[in-house]
Design a protein around this motif. Structure first.
Motif, PDB file in Angstrom:
ATOM      1  N   GLU A  24      -4.633  -2.627  25.488  1.00 46.33           N
ATOM      2  CA  GLU A  24      -3.705  -1.672  24.900  1.00 46.33           C
ATOM      3  C   GLU A  24      -4.397  -0.844  24.031  1.00 46.33           C
ATOM      4  N   CYS A  25      -4.494   0.212  24.543  1.00 46.46           N
ATOM      5  CA  CYS A  25      -5.253   1.476  24.120  1.00 46.46           C
ATOM      6  C   CYS A  25      -4.459   2.439  22.842  1.00 46.46           C
ATOM      7  N   ALA A  26      -3.282   2.067  22.652  1.00 43.47           N
ATOM      8  CA  ALA A  26      -2.609   2.556  21.463  1.00 43.47           C
ATOM      9  C   ALA A  26      -2.992   2.075  20.240  1.00 43.47           C
ATOM     10  N   THR A  27      -3.844   1.094  20.089  1.00 41.95           N
ATOM     11  CA  THR A  27      -4.416   0.406  18.974  1.00 41.95           C
ATOM     12  C   THR A  27      -4.981   1.797  17.753  1.00 41.95           C
ATOM     13  N   ALA A  28      -5.640   2.734  18.554  1.00 39.58           N
ATOM     14  CA  ALA A  28      -6.102   3.521  17.582  1.00 39.58           C
ATOM     15  C   ALA A  28      -5.036   4.496  16.692  1.00 39.58           C
ATOM     16  N   GLN A  29      -3.987   4.694  17.580  1.00 42.80           N
ATOM     17  CA  GLN A  29      -2.834   5.499  16.934  1.00 42.80           C
ATOM     18  C   GLN A  29      -2.297   4.534  15.781  1.00 42.80           C
ATOM     19  N   GLU A  30      -2.102   3.298  15.830  1.00 44.87           N
ATOM     20  CA  GLU A  30      -1.302   2.477  14.961  1.00 44.87           C
ATOM     21  C   GLU A  30      -1.862   1.886  13.805  1.00 44.87           C
ATOM     22  N   VAL A  31      -3.002   2.515  13.509  1.00 44.68           N
ATOM     23  CA  VAL A  31      -3.540   2.170  12.219  1.00 44.68           C
ATOM     24  C   VAL A  31      -3.250   3.097  11.117  1.00 44.68           C
ATOM     25  N   VAL A  32      -2.713   2.609   9.904  1.00 44.17           N
ATOM     26  CA  VAL A  32      -2.388   3.637   8.659  1.00 44.17           C
ATOM     27  C   VAL A  32      -3.561   4.153   8.240  1.00 44.17           C
ATOM     28  N   ARG A  33      -3.691   5.510   8.490  1.00 43.00           N
ATOM     29  CA  ARG A  33      -4.818   6.072   7.771  1.00 43.00           C
ATOM     30  C   ARG A  33      -4.573   6.711   6.254  1.00 43.00           C
ATOM     31  N   ASP A  34      -3.194   6.941   5.789  1.00 46.02           N
ATOM     32  CA  ASP A  34      -2.923   7.428   4.875  1.00 46.02           C
ATOM     33  C   ASP A  34      -1.558   6.896   4.247  1.00 46.02           C
ATOM     34  N   ILE A  35      -1.462   6.682   3.001  1.00 47.00           N
ATOM     35  CA  ILE A  35       0.093   6.358   2.359  1.00 47.00           C
ATOM     36  C   ILE A  35       0.494   7.645   1.465  1.00 47.00           C
ATOM     37  N   VAL A  36       1.669   8.142   1.840  1.00 49.24           N
ATOM     38  CA  VAL A  36       1.984   9.579   0.846  1.00 49.24           C
ATOM     39  C   VAL A  36       3.199   9.060   0.261  1.00 49.24           C
ATOM     40  N   VAL A  37       3.296   9.297  -1.014  1.00 47.88           N
ATOM     41  CA  VAL A  37       4.418   8.901  -1.757  1.00 47.88           C
ATOM     42  C   VAL A  37       5.208  10.199  -2.303  1.00 47.88           C
ATOM     43  N   GLU A  38       6.597  10.016  -2.230  1.00 53.56           N
ATOM     44  CA  GLU A  38       7.366  11.150  -2.284  1.00 53.56           C
ATOM     45  C   GLU A  38       8.693  10.922  -3.254  1.00 53.56           C
ATOM     46  N   GLY A  39       8.729  11.757  -4.299  1.00 53.07           N
ATOM     47  CA  GLY A  39       9.970  11.730  -5.241  1.00 53.07           C
ATOM     48  C   GLY A  39       9.442  10.997  -6.479  1.00 53.07           C
ATOM     49  N   ALA A  40       8.391  10.393  -6.831  1.00 50.30           N
ATOM     50  CA  ALA A  40       8.022   9.850  -7.950  1.00 50.30           C
ATOM     51  C   ALA A  40       7.983  10.962  -9.130  1.00 50.30           C
ATOM     52  N   GLN A  41       8.694  10.656 -10.289  1.00 49.98           N
ATOM     53  CA  GLN A  41       8.327  11.521 -11.317  1.00 49.98           C
ATOM     54  C   GLN A  41       7.955  10.728 -12.597  1.00 49.98           C
ATOM     55  N   ARG A  42       8.249   9.701 -12.927  1.00 48.99           N
ATOM     56  CA  ARG A  42       7.526   8.570 -14.117  1.00 48.99           C
ATOM     57  C   ARG A  42       6.825   7.695 -13.455  1.00 48.99           C
ATOM     58  N   THR A  43       6.679   7.058 -12.612  1.00 43.77           N
ATOM     59  CA  THR A  43       6.087   6.096 -11.932  1.00 43.77           C
ATOM     60  C   THR A  43       4.711   6.577 -11.125  1.00 43.77           C
ATOM     61  N   GLU A  44       3.841   5.986 -11.377  1.00 42.40           N
ATOM     62  CA  GLU A  44       2.472   6.454 -11.049  1.00 42.40           C
ATOM     63  C   GLU A  44       2.491   6.212  -9.751  1.00 42.40           C
ATOM     64  N   THR A  45       1.610   6.780  -8.710  1.00 43.22           N
ATOM     65  CA  THR A  45       1.321   6.565  -7.349  1.00 43.22           C
ATOM     66  C   THR A  45       0.776   5.424  -6.685  1.00 43.22           C
ATOM     67  N   SER A  46      -0.130   5.000  -7.874  1.00 46.48           N
ATOM     68  CA  SER A  46      -0.867   3.874  -7.813  1.00 46.48           C
ATOM     69  C   SER A  46      -0.154   2.695  -7.888  1.00 46.48           C
ATOM     70  N   THR A  47       0.654   2.524  -8.849  1.00 44.88           N
ATOM     71  CA  THR A  47       1.853   1.727  -9.244  1.00 44.88           C
ATOM     72  C   THR A  47       2.588   1.197  -8.113  1.00 44.88           C
TER      73      THR A  47
END
Length: 760
Positions: A24-47
């Motif tokens: 199954e060669c699609a494995t390389a595309q199914e790994v999460v490279r990065d997490i992007v958080v949108e809409g947070a104003q008061r809450t920290e991204t790390s939280t």
């Protein structure tokens, strides 16, 4: 030239794919490279990332993404959350819940804002959620339903403000009180509905109950009513009684409830055999039968069974058996309708008190509560003493609630006593007004603190101004002087009394006293008092008795008093059973201008004839002897009024026949037989009637009477009559009508007597 590491990795994966086509060669595309958080104003991204169950480098997994979504919602921080995939990025979009700026209530009149604020969970500067709002709506409705307003409605309004803030407003429509329209019973044969309605706490709605809330529906009170019915029938011998159901049905207009109790009375039982058995060595069970509260042939009474258990525990404890377990065994004979009772006294588990924990007393000091205990750390556990300890704490009248429970300690033979109290106000400022036949119109003001500085001390400052009496008093009592079970205190007083209509003089008394008292047992107490005072007779007209004119002037008293009391009443305020005996001895002459010895005895006995019917017998008498001198007029006994109803104040006793002035006697006695009973009014009216027969007499003077001016007879005086007491919302009202059927022609009588007073 060296190639970048990611390029090398890509070439390796490509080579594997070419050499292994089934991989199954699609494995390389199914790994999460990065997490992007949108809409947070008061809450920290790390939280936010910390709540996710998938992190960079992890493969995309729909199940873990779904659980991450639920985890973010569970925080209560967000109104909306979505998680999507953008290539090898995981995009988390959030909409934060607003911050509460203000919580307000509108339309509430019966329950104030402070009470509602304590009930709701929403607070300013906390996060707003719909779940919290709905929970608070339920809390507010519950609060109104407890006060009988089942028609109340609550609608929350949310006002949006800048910077993602909101105001929350609860719009309340309180509605009318939901009253109990009718109470019916099904299955009752021995007692009709009207009699059973007097047993339960809930009452039917009526116009006169405007000062009571017992006619409003309360589910908690309904549970109490079931228990009250059970106790009532068990006291009457109905051992098989049970409440099958209690149903409350709300009327279609939501303005009233209809209560229906379905009961099974069962048969009524008498007591058959009564035995006491024991396995304790050296204990003779026949010696214990005298303390039992039930005898063969009596109607069975569950309350008396409990009292018998307590009495047996106390009796065995006084004989030196520290660990006892008293258990009753009941054997029904359904054919003969009898119950045989056997009290088994066995050795109980050896349990000692490890410690006593006290909580809830924010103002009252621990030692004030602890010193009322009949048990201390290290003592053998005693259930009867624990019950008495709880009653003593309750009798302090410092607490709204007192909860005493036993919990296991750190070892099998150790127990911890936990005491939880809920304090109530012990200070009072009262202003009163009233009228009585003896003192006329009067007014008074009083400041009192019964738990001064949380130490259990009693401080009173009061003043009274009446048509015929003026009085001021300062009193202080320390119930545990020097941390011992010794009561000590002092009084300062000023009293001025108009006695013109009785004896043609006024009297003014001022001074103070010191007192100390201590118990010898739970029932027997002894106390001493030293009094130093000055009494002046003045305003004596020329038409007064020659004996009154000779007595006018000022006398100084230095007096020591001894009081011994034995009190076995069930209540000191409103006794219904038990007895009281008191002996008072006063000796004056250790200084001052007056010398005498005075002895008085008082006895009271109360017997419950039936439910709320109490027969009382009372008697008192006294004698005073001068020590080297004649007894002064002010020191003699003047009786009448409340002592012997049907006679005026000072209406009985020696009298000057020429002026009709009362001179008082050196001997006296008075007695009364009275039956108090309900008059059939609703219980919350607190109206009781009484019939009585009073007797008494006062006689003997040492006066030199060459002209035979003194009327003096030791003959019996007697009166009979009836009266009533109403503890009204405006103050207690007492009325007595008494007819003196045995009297002397010089006695002064009255038919009607009234006492009324109120406090604001």
């Amino acid at each position: 030239m060296l190639l970048p590491r990611r390029v090398v990795r890509a070439w390796l994966v490509l080579g594997l794919c070419l050499s292994l086509p089934t991989l199954e060669c699609a494995t390389a595309q199914e790994v999460v490279r990065d997490i992007v958080v949108e809409g947070a104003q008061r809450t920290e991204t790390s939280t936010i990332q910390s709540y996710l169950l998938i992190q960079p480098g992890d493969p995309f997994d729909d199940a873990r993404i779904d659980r991450s979504l639920k985890s973010l919602f569970a925080t209560g921080l967000f109104a909306d959350v979505s998680i999507s995939r953008n290539g090898d990025q995981l995009v988390v979009k959030v909409v934060e819940n607003p911050i509460i700026n203000r919580v307000a209530f509108e339309g509430n009149e019966r329950i104030d804002d402070k009470t509602l604020e304590a009930e709701v969970a929403l607070r300013p500067r906390t996060i707003y959620t719909r779940a919290k709002v709905q929970s608070d709506v339920t809390r507010i409705l519950t609060l109104y339903r407890r006060s009988g307003r089942f028609a109340a409605t609550v609608e929350p309004k949310v006002i949006e403000l800048p910077q993602n803030r909101v105001d929350v407003v609860f719009e309340i429509q309180e509605g009318d009180v939901t009253t109990v329209e009718s109470i019916k019973f099904i299955g009752n044969k021995e007692f009709d509905d009207s009699e059973l309605r007097t047993v339960i706490r809930t009452k039917e709605s009526a116009w006169w109950r405007f000062f009571s809330t017992d006619d409003t529906y309360d589910p908690d009170r309904l549970s109490l009513d079931r228990e009250l019915l059970r106790r009532f029938y068990l006291r009457g011998g109905y051992a098989d009684f049970r409440v099958v159901s209690s149903v409350a049905e709300l009327s279609p207009d939501r303005e009233g409830f209809y209560l229906v109790f379905t009961i099974e009375e069962g048969e009524r039982y008498k007591v058959g055999k009564v035995d006491v058995h024991t396995t304790l060595k050296g204990l003779d069970p026949t010696q214990l039968k005298d303390v039992l509260k039930l005898a063969p042939g009596d109607w069975y009474d569950a309350d008396k069974v409990e009292k018998s258990i307590d009495a047996l525990s106390d009796a065995v404890g006084t004989l030196g058996y520290a660990f006892v377990d008293v258990r009753p065994k009941l054997e029904r004979n359904r054919e003969a309708h009898t119950i045989d009772l056997a009290f088994d006294i066995n050795e109980g588990p050896r349990v000692f008190i490890e410690r006593i924990d006290i909580s809830g007393n924010t103002r009252t000091q621990d030692r004030v509560i602890r010193r009322e205990f009949r048990l201390v750390e290290g003592d053998a556990f005693d259930a009867a003493k624990l019950r008495r300890s709880r009653q003593r704490i309750q009798d302090l009248d410092f607490f709204e609630k007192v909860n005493v429970e036993q919990v296991p300690g750190n070892a099998p033979d150790r127990a911890v006593i936990k005491v939880g109290v809920e304090e109530k106000s012990t200070g009072s400022l009262s202003v009163g007004a009233g009228f009585s036949t003896g003192t006329g119109i009067l007014g008074d003001v009083s400041v009192r603190e019964r738990n001064f500085l949380g130490r259990g001390q009693d401080v009173v400052l009061s003043a009274l101004l009446g048509q015929r009496r003026k009085q001021a008093e300062l009193s202080f009592t320390e119930p545990y002087f020097l941390d011992r079970e010794v009561s000590a205190g002092f009084d300062g007083f000023y009293i001025e009394t108009d006695r013109q209509s009785e004896s043609s003089f006024d009297v003014r008394t001022y001074g103070g006293d010191l007192r100390i008292g201590y118990p010898w047992s739970e029932a027997f107490t002894e106390s001493w008092k030293y009094t130093l005072k000055s009494s002046e007779m003045f305003n004596v007209p020329s038409s007064a008795s020659i004996f009154v004119q000779e007595a006018q002037g000022t006398e100084t008293y230095s007096e020591i008093s001894h009081i011994a009391a034995y009190d076995k009443r069930d209540s000191k305020i409103d006794p219904t059973s038990g007895y009281l005996a008191k002996l008072v001895t006063d000796v004056a002459g250790l200084g001052g201008s007056v010398a005498y010895m005075r002895n008085r005895i008082e006895t009271d006995y109360y017997y419950p004839v039936a439910e709320n019917w109490v027969l009382s017998l009372s008697g008192n008498g006294g004698i005073i002897n001068g020590l080297g001198e004649d007894v002064k007029l002010l020191d003699r006994f003047f009786i009448g009024g409340n002592e012997v109803r049907g006679f005026k104040i000072d209406g009985i006793g020696p009298r000057d026949r020429s002026t009709n002035d009362a001179l008082g006697g050196e001997y006296f006695y008075a007695g009364s037989v009275q039956l108090a009973f309900p008059l059939g009014f609703p219980e919350e009216f607190r109206i009781k009637g009484r019939v009585f027969n009073d007797v008494g007499s006062s006689w003997k003077l040492q006066e030199n009477d060459p002209n035979h001016l003194i009327e003096d007879s030791s003959s019996l005086r007697a009166s009979a009559g009836f009266g009533m007491t109403w503890v009204s919302p405006f103050g207690p009202l007492g009325v007595d009508i008494g007819y003196a059927y045995l009297k002397e022609n010089y006695d002064r009588t009255e038919l009607f007597r009234l006492n009324f007073g109120t406090r604001f």
